[in-house]
Write a protein that holds these residues in place. Structure first.
Motif, PDB file in Angstrom:
ATOM      1  N   UNK A  71       0.835  -1.200   0.000  1.00  0.00           N
ATOM      2  CA  UNK A  71       0.000   0.000   0.000  1.00  0.00           C
ATOM      3  C   UNK A  71       0.870   1.251   0.000  1.00  0.00           C
ATOM      4  N   UNK A  72       1.893   1.250   0.845  1.00  0.00           N
ATOM      5  CA  UNK A  72       2.749   2.425   0.944  1.00  0.00           C
ATOM      6  C   UNK A  72       3.536   2.640  -0.354  1.00  0.00           C
ATOM      7  N   UNK A  91      -9.776  -2.749  11.536  1.00  0.00           N
ATOM      8  CA  UNK A  91      -8.801  -3.719  12.044  1.00  0.00           C
ATOM      9  C   UNK A  91      -7.363  -3.424  11.596  1.00  0.00           C
ATOM     10  N   UNK A  92      -7.094  -3.260  10.296  1.00  0.00           N
ATOM     11  CA  UNK A  92      -5.717  -2.952   9.892  1.00  0.00           C
ATOM     12  C   UNK A  92      -5.213  -1.628  10.467  1.00  0.00           C
ATOM     13  N   UNK A  93      -6.074  -0.617  10.536  1.00  0.00           N
ATOM     14  CA  UNK A  93      -5.667   0.669  11.109  1.00  0.00           C
ATOM     15  C   UNK A  93      -5.314   0.499  12.589  1.00  0.00           C
ATOM     16  N   UNK A  94      -6.139  -0.268  13.281  1.00  0.00           N
ATOM     17  CA  UNK A  94      -5.939  -0.463  14.718  1.00  0.00           C
ATOM     18  C   UNK A  94      -4.661  -1.256  14.971  1.00  0.00           C
ATOM     19  N   UNK A  95      -4.466  -2.311  14.212  1.00  0.00           N
ATOM     20  CA  UNK A  95      -3.298  -3.172  14.432  1.00  0.00           C
ATOM     21  C   UNK A  95      -1.998  -2.451  14.123  1.00  0.00           C
ATOM     22  N   UNK A  97      -1.696   0.866  14.020  1.00  0.00           N
ATOM     23  CA  UNK A  97      -1.670   2.080  14.833  1.00  0.00           C
ATOM     24  C   UNK A  97      -2.167   3.259  14.021  1.00  0.00           C
ATOM     25  N   UNK A  98      -3.239   3.880  14.498  1.00  0.00           N
ATOM     26  CA  UNK A  98      -3.831   4.996  13.753  1.00  0.00           C
ATOM     27  C   UNK A  98      -2.812   6.106  13.520  1.00  0.00           C
ATOM     28  N   UNK A  99      -2.066   6.453  14.563  1.00  0.00           N
ATOM     29  CA  UNK A  99      -1.116   7.564  14.374  1.00  0.00           C
ATOM     30  C   UNK A  99      -0.008   7.190  13.398  1.00  0.00           C
ATOM     31  N   UNK A 100       0.454   5.958  13.459  1.00  0.00           N
ATOM     32  CA  UNK A 100       1.472   5.526  12.491  1.00  0.00           C
ATOM     33  C   UNK A 100       0.916   5.589  11.070  1.00  0.00           C
ATOM     34  N   UNK A 101      -0.355   5.208  10.901  1.00  0.00           N
ATOM     35  CA  UNK A 101      -0.997   5.303   9.585  1.00  0.00           C
ATOM     36  C   UNK A 101      -1.043   6.754   9.118  1.00  0.00           C
ATOM     37  N   UNK A 102      -1.406   7.648  10.027  1.00  0.00           N
ATOM     38  CA  UNK A 102      -1.505   9.055   9.649  1.00  0.00           C
ATOM     39  C   UNK A 102      -0.129   9.653   9.371  1.00  0.00           C
ATOM     40  N   UNK A 103       0.886   9.176  10.070  1.00  0.00           N
ATOM     41  CA  UNK A 103       2.254   9.607   9.766  1.00  0.00           C
ATOM     42  C   UNK A 103       2.645   9.172   8.352  1.00  0.00           C
ATOM     43  N   UNK A 104       2.289   7.941   8.003  1.00  0.00           N
ATOM     44  CA  UNK A 104       2.567   7.443   6.652  1.00  0.00           C
ATOM     45  C   UNK A 104       1.762   8.234   5.614  1.00  0.00           C
ATOM     46  N   UNK A 127     -10.378  12.689  16.310  1.00  0.00           N
ATOM     47  CA  UNK A 127     -10.303  13.985  15.626  1.00  0.00           C
ATOM     48  C   UNK A 127      -9.008  14.738  15.912  1.00  0.00           C
ATOM     49  N   UNK A 128      -8.532  14.812  17.161  1.00  0.00           N
ATOM     50  CA  UNK A 128      -7.273  15.533  17.403  1.00  0.00           C
ATOM     51  C   UNK A 128      -6.093  14.981  16.609  1.00  0.00           C
ATOM     52  N   UNK A 129      -6.042  13.642  16.457  1.00  0.00           N
ATOM     53  CA  UNK A 129      -4.957  13.035  15.671  1.00  0.00           C
ATOM     54  C   UNK A 129      -5.061  13.443  14.203  1.00  0.00           C
ATOM     55  N   UNK A 130      -6.278  13.393  13.669  1.00  0.00           N
ATOM     56  CA  UNK A 130      -6.472  13.774  12.278  1.00  0.00           C
ATOM     57  C   UNK A 130      -6.125  15.242  12.059  1.00  0.00           C
ATOM     58  N   UNK A 131      -6.481  16.064  13.018  1.00  0.00           N
ATOM     59  CA  UNK A 131      -6.161  17.488  12.903  1.00  0.00           C
ATOM     60  C   UNK A 131      -4.653  17.712  12.990  1.00  0.00           C
ATOM     61  N   UNK A 132      -3.988  16.944  13.826  1.00  0.00           N
ATOM     62  CA  UNK A 132      -2.528  17.054  13.973  1.00  0.00           C
ATOM     63  C   UNK A 132      -1.832  16.843  12.631  1.00  0.00           C
ATOM     64  N   UNK A 133      -2.338  15.884  11.846  1.00  0.00           N
ATOM     65  CA  UNK A 133      -1.710  15.570  10.561  1.00  0.00           C
ATOM     66  C   UNK A 133      -2.452  16.183   9.368  1.00  0.00           C
ATOM     67  N   UNK A 134      -3.458  16.990   9.668  1.00  0.00           N
ATOM     68  CA  UNK A 134      -4.226  17.678   8.628  1.00  0.00           C
ATOM     69  C   UNK A 134      -4.809  16.699   7.607  1.00  0.00           C
TER      70      UNK A 134
END
Length: 251
Positions: A71-72, A91-95, A97-104, A127-134
């Protein structure tokens, strides 16, 4: 909504099937054909919100050895050239890590996510995580949602709202029910509203009435998994359908 504004076409394809280079070539061809945004599907073993065509594509990709690194890799080659979102199940996002996904997502230029099985209440906590990474996390509304529920769901919606039209709503009933939900959505937000369910080259013009765009998946993916077609034939056929849909929704 101003009917003179260009209506958008969002196209869904399953990532990395039959292989990564095909996904990249297909996506870029779809962009040339008029696809405005790409939903890059993350293969998952139990895609509960998808029909049999996309479910089959998911399973074929997994059986082919799909990994998140695939995917990456394809994202790194597609997202610089067209607006791209990741569509997948929690499930894949959770496993991973949401923040790692958003970093990618930030690294590759992905603009948002579409997670159909993410409860609205849980989405709010992210929402705060999504806002952090816009990044946008796309909101879903359905004809069964109450006016109060719609207001709650879409108040902070970003990028576009995904309206799910159920198969059971047909004929005049469909028109009546969808016009109600459309007007309810319009009361609370200016975020564009796109319809996604059963949209193909034959239904797109009717389904696009009153909304800002359409989301098309199965009608593309059925050709991706058609083994009677060569790579080039698949890309040519899918791109031609995309071009036809884009033209019809803007006639």
């Amino acid at each position: 909504m101003n009917e003179n504004i260009d209506k958008k076409l969002v196209g869904y394809i399953t990532a990395s099937y039959p292989e990564n280079n095909f996904t990249v070539d297909l996506a870029l061809s779809m962009k040339e054909a008029g696809v405005d945004s790409l939903e890059l599907g993350i293969p998952f073993s139990d895609p509960v919100a998808d029909g049999p065509v996309i479910e089959k594509a998911n399973l074929l990709a997994l059986n082919n050895g799909f990994k998140l690194n695939d995917l990456f890799e394809v994202s790194s080659k597609i997202a610089p050239h067209m607006d791209t979102l990741w569509m997948g199940y929690m499930n894949p996002f959770y496993r991973y890590g949401i923040e790692k996904f958003l970093q990618k997502a930030d690294e590759y230029g992905i603009t948002g996510t579409i997670i159909p099985d993410l409860p609205f209440e849980m989405a709010g906590s992210l929402t705060p995580l999504y806002e952090k990474y816009n990044k946008a996390n796309i909101s879903f509304v359905a004809p069964t949602d109450s006016d109060e529920r719609i207001k709650e769901i879409i108040t902070d919606s970003k990028k576009f709202i995904y309206m799910v039209a159920y198969a059971g709503i047909t004929g005049s009933g469909q028109s009546e029910d969808l016009s109600t939900i459309i007007s309810n959505v319009r009361k609370y937000t200016n975020t564009p509203l796109y319809i996604g369910f059963g949209v193909d080259e034959n239904t797109c013009k009717e389904k696009s009435q009153g909304v800002d765009g359409v989301i098309v998946g199965s009608t593309f993916v059925k050709h991706i998994i058609d083994d009677s077609l060569s790579y080039n034939e698949k890309i040519t056929k899918i791109s031609a359908i995309a071009k036809e849909i884009k033209e019809k929704i803007n006639e």
